[in-house]
Each structure stands twice: as structure tokens, then as C-alpha cells.
Design an enzyme around this catalytic site. Sequence first.
Site, mmCIF file in Angstrom:
data_model
loop_
_atom_site.group_PDB
_atom_site.id
_atom_site.type_symbol
_atom_site.label_atom_id
_atom_site.label_comp_id
_atom_site.label_asym_id
_atom_site.label_seq_id
_atom_site.Cartn_x
_atom_site.Cartn_y
_atom_site.Cartn_z
ATOM 1 N N HIS A 127 11.667 6.395 65.467
ATOM 2 C CA HIS A 127 10.244 7.297 65.629
ATOM 3 C C HIS A 127 9.580 6.615 67.006
ATOM 4 O O HIS A 127 8.236 5.980 66.637
ATOM 5 C CB HIS A 127 9.333 7.201 64.565
ATOM 6 C CG HIS A 127 8.274 8.474 64.274
ATOM 7 N ND1 HIS A 127 8.367 9.342 63.197
ATOM 8 C CD2 HIS A 127 7.437 8.929 64.984
ATOM 9 C CE1 HIS A 127 7.606 10.182 63.464
ATOM 10 N NE2 HIS A 127 6.690 9.933 64.804
ATOM 11 N N GLU A 173 12.226 13.910 66.324
ATOM 12 C CA GLU A 173 11.594 14.526 67.363
ATOM 13 C C GLU A 173 12.261 14.016 68.907
ATOM 14 O O GLU A 173 11.475 13.738 69.633
ATOM 15 C CB GLU A 173 10.200 14.643 67.624
ATOM 16 C CG GLU A 173 9.728 15.094 66.102
ATOM 17 C CD GLU A 173 8.032 15.166 66.261
ATOM 18 O OE1 GLU A 173 7.469 14.862 67.337
ATOM 19 O OE2 GLU A 173 7.419 15.892 65.529
ATOM 20 N N TYR A 300 3.896 22.231 63.685
ATOM 21 C CA TYR A 300 2.673 22.369 63.781
ATOM 22 C C TYR A 300 1.788 23.627 64.277
ATOM 23 O O TYR A 300 0.930 23.889 63.777
ATOM 24 C CB TYR A 300 2.139 21.191 64.518
ATOM 25 C CG TYR A 300 2.370 19.774 63.992
ATOM 26 C CD1 TYR A 300 1.389 19.240 63.049
ATOM 27 C CD2 TYR A 300 3.565 19.130 64.329
ATOM 28 C CE1 TYR A 300 1.717 18.082 62.667
ATOM 29 C CE2 TYR A 300 4.060 17.896 63.693
ATOM 30 C CZ TYR A 300 2.773 17.192 62.870
ATOM 31 O OH TYR A 300 3.148 16.154 62.278
ATOM 32 N N GLU A 352 7.405 17.240 58.556
ATOM 33 C CA GLU A 352 6.120 17.027 58.882
ATOM 34 C C GLU A 352 5.532 18.430 58.890
ATOM 35 O O GLU A 352 6.056 19.276 59.592
ATOM 36 C CB GLU A 352 6.115 16.366 60.360
ATOM 37 C CG GLU A 352 6.256 14.903 60.334
ATOM 38 C CD GLU A 352 6.247 14.288 61.927
ATOM 39 O OE1 GLU A 352 5.427 14.826 62.520
ATOM 40 O OE2 GLU A 352 6.918 13.468 62.125
HETATM 41 C C1 PNW Z 1 4.589 14.653 65.875
HETATM 42 N N1 PNW Z 1 4.002 18.100 71.172
HETATM 43 O O1 PNW Z 1 4.503 14.526 67.147
HETATM 44 C C2 PNW Z 1 5.159 13.076 65.275
HETATM 45 O O2 PNW Z 1 6.344 13.087 64.851
HETATM 46 C C3 PNW Z 1 4.127 12.370 64.619
HETATM 47 O O3 PNW Z 1 4.131 10.795 65.097
HETATM 48 C C4 PNW Z 1 2.775 12.638 65.243
HETATM 49 O O4 PNW Z 1 1.692 11.872 64.924
HETATM 50 C C5 PNW Z 1 2.347 14.107 64.954
HETATM 51 O O5 PNW Z 1 3.392 15.125 65.372
HETATM 52 C C6 PNW Z 1 1.113 14.665 65.381
HETATM 53 O O6 PNW Z 1 1.132 14.825 66.600
HETATM 54 C C7 PNW Z 1 4.263 15.438 68.279
HETATM 55 O O7 PNW Z 1 3.162 18.042 72.253
HETATM 56 C C8 PNW Z 1 3.535 15.133 69.268
HETATM 57 O O8 PNW Z 1 4.578 19.307 71.123
HETATM 58 C C9 PNW Z 1 3.485 15.884 70.140
HETATM 59 C C10 PNW Z 1 4.109 17.274 70.032
HETATM 60 C C11 PNW Z 1 4.687 17.590 69.081
HETATM 61 C C12 PNW Z 1 5.063 16.549 68.028
#
Ligand code: PNW
Length: 446
Positions: A127, A173, A300, A352
Site C-alpha cells: 500500500h 491500487e 469512491y 474500500e
Molecule cells: C485510496 N484518485 O486512495 C487509498 O487506497 C487510500 O489509502 C486512501 O486513503 C483513500 O483511497 C482515500 O483517498 C486513492 O486520485 C487516492 O483517484 C487517490 C485516488 C484514488 C484512490
Amino acid sequence: DHLDAAGLAQAFPANFLWGTATSAAQIEGAAFEDGKGPSIWDAFCRQPGRINDASNIDIACDHYHRFREDVALMKGMGLDCYRFSLSWPRVQPLGQGAWNEAGFAFYDRLVDALLEAGIQPHATLYHWDLPQALDETIGGWLSRDIVGHFADYAREVARRLGDRLASIATHNEPWCTATLGYETAQFAPGHKSRSESLQVAHHLMLSHGDAIAAMRTVTKTKLGIVLNHTPSFPATPTEADRRAARIDDGLNVRWYMDPIFRGAYPQDAIDFVGADAPQVEAGDLERIRQPLDFLGLNFYTRSLFAADGKTVKGPGKRGFSDMGWEIVPEVFAQHLVRLAREYSPPPMYITENGMANADRVVDGRVPDAQRIAYVHSHLQALATAMSLGADVRGYFYWSMLDNFEWNSGYLKRFGLFHVDYDTQQRVAKDSAHWYRDLISAHRARR
Ligand code: PNW
């Protein structure tokens, strides 16, 4: 009440699993303790201008010293499972060669505490906290030599912990590692080159495949990978905007799904990147395409694309999180159904899903109704997707605790528990109580 937890619980099958997720760099702290080597994020935080609040991860949530308290909080919520990551430089300070026994001892203690609390441990190997030494000696993920080092690390973790872990994911990711680390310079190690980013992505994929094969020789636990999908939509229905969205889908979703589940990179995306395409050697695609026991999906928000490939802010009919991310639960349902139909993946876990919110403690409580609404709407969407054929076995809320949110430092709060970074006190937000009620209502029907 439309946010009624008990009613929502009925929409999930009896064996569905409820969890939360974290990662090592974001919560552990103890950055230089007990023989841990520095990671690229320890170094990146020390570069001026990289982190919005100029913070670092030397202490973070001090989870390294407080994990027993944190496991007790999870037990209090009634969680079935917990997703965490191992810090590679904590267990192998240089990323190759000697193992750090004190580092492995920490994960032994954590896993045993979880099992004792009746919580399944789900581990992620990478990670984002690469051993800094590997970056300095071989150029980190830019070097093809890293593939062998990662497989060695994976085998050792699986050998020592595999029989006590419910699952092991290779990467979290890989799109973020490659694109944000090597193309946009937002994440460590902060490079700015599309060709580097795509070569890194290929090494990540190859290291995933070789790590799966290596772990199969020493453990019978379930093995998989965690991908982040931010579905790409055209900002307007013009042909140019649709093409931009389609290209982004190729670079974000299909660039990782296709080699893993179909044995090839997507041709339209390869054509689009032209000379920036990675060097792929004979046999690489076979090594990447290993049978997996599960696919982890992080969701997300979505992205809207205009003709020039620029992203545009969406209308936000259901609002935005404190990250400015548009809240689109219907896209979550639609995307899960698409994955089920186009790829027939192995059983999926939502590894997540969650939102940042400007949470504050008010009279000992943290009123975060927005987060409850976010989780409720995404779980409704998930239930819909499952009824339409998506085989999803569990849900991990991101995150268990407020923690170090990468570029945003400690300014963005994703947790079910509020963390006061002066005292390290944890306070259950209203959403933690709501999640506990959902889990207990679901358990009542088992
Ligand atoms: C994920 N984007 O990060 C990670 O797996 C986590 O560690 C993080 O805290 C969480 O989502 C919230 O941000 C991302 O820019 C960071 O598309 C950036 C992106 C997607 C996921």
C-alpha cells in the site's frame, strides 16, 4: 427513517462480511522504531511542498503502539473482518536481503489480537510504502529487478502469516502507484513522466503475477489484488468527450483488468499512448494472468471527461465529500454490474468505500450524518448490484480511523473514529454507532 440500519441489513445474504480498512503508512507511526527502514513516503513527506499541512508519518495514529486499543474498538463494533497492510520496509528494511524479526513480530501480535477478538485479518502487501533503499539502489518500480524482490517479500509474508490470514492481496491500487507516483508527481516518489508511469504499471502487474505464483507454493489462503475504479464519463454527449472518457477507461479500469483477467493490455489504450507504451517481454502476459481467489474493488467517485482529456466537476446532485469528490452511488451499482458481465471475475470484495467529512467533536459526540448517508446509499447500490448478478462477499469501510490522507496530510478525515492528533484519543463518530447497529441487525438474521 430512510437511513434505518436494520432494514438495510436485510438486503444482504447471511454470510456477507462487514469490515473496515487501513494501511500501514497511514496509521502505524513508529517510522524508525525496532529496525524499520525508511519508506519512500517517509522521505517524500520531508520534501517541502509535497504535503498540504507539511506533516509527516513519524507518529501518524501511533497504531504501532495502540493496536490493542484499536482492535478492541473494532471488536466493540462487531466487525467480521479488518483489512490492513504490511509495511515492506518494517519487515525487510532494504527491500532485499535480511528480514527484520522485530517487524514481523509486530504483525504476529496484530494478527493474533485480531483472531482472539474474532475478527478475520485480511492483509495487503503493498500500500505504497516502498523501501526507500530500493528506490535509491535500483530505481524502485522503474526497474524490472523489483519483480523478483517483491515476489520474495510476498512468499516470506505468506510463509510466516498465511495460515492465520483470511486473504492476502498483492497490490493496493496499482493505478495510484503508477499514475500518481510517476506521472502526476502527486505521490511518492514524485516523478512526472507518462512513459515511466506505464513501465511502472507493467512491473506492478508482473510483480503481482509472480507474487501470486510464489505465495501459492507456501499457503492455501485466498489470494487476490485490490484495484481502484473511478468510472469515466463524458462531460457532454459529444463524440470528442465520449472518446476522452473511453480512453480514460482504458488507462484506469481496463489497463489493469484486461491483463489480469484477459491476458492482454487494451489495444485502444496502447494505441493512444503510442511511444509511451511499456516494454513487455515474451511470457510476461502469461505470468500476469494468474488465477485469483478474489478481486478487491475500491470505489469512491466517478470522473467526467471533456474533449481535451481534462476532468470537469460533476453536478453533484447528491453532494460532494470533503475531498471535493462527487457522491454517485448509482455509478457504483452500474459499475459492479458491468464488471460482473464483462469479466466474470472471482468473488469480489469492496475493499474500500467511504468519505472524508469535516468532522469535529461536539460535546463528546461526532455528528457525521453525511457519512451515514454516504454509506447507506452505497450499501443500497451494492445490494442492487448483487441482485443483478455481482458476486460481492464483503464490504470494508475506509477507514477505521481518521489518518494520514497522503497529500492532504491530517486535514481530511475518513474515519469511523475521530482521532485527536495531540492526545491520540479516539472518539466513535455517529457513523461508527450506525455501522455497529447495521452489523448487529444483520447478525440477528444469521
Ligand atoms: C485510496 N484518485 O486512495 C487509498 O487506497 C487510500 O489509502 C486512501 O486513503 C483513500 O483511497 C482515500 O483517498 C486513492 O486520485 C487516492 O483517484 C487517490 C485516488 C484514488 C484512490
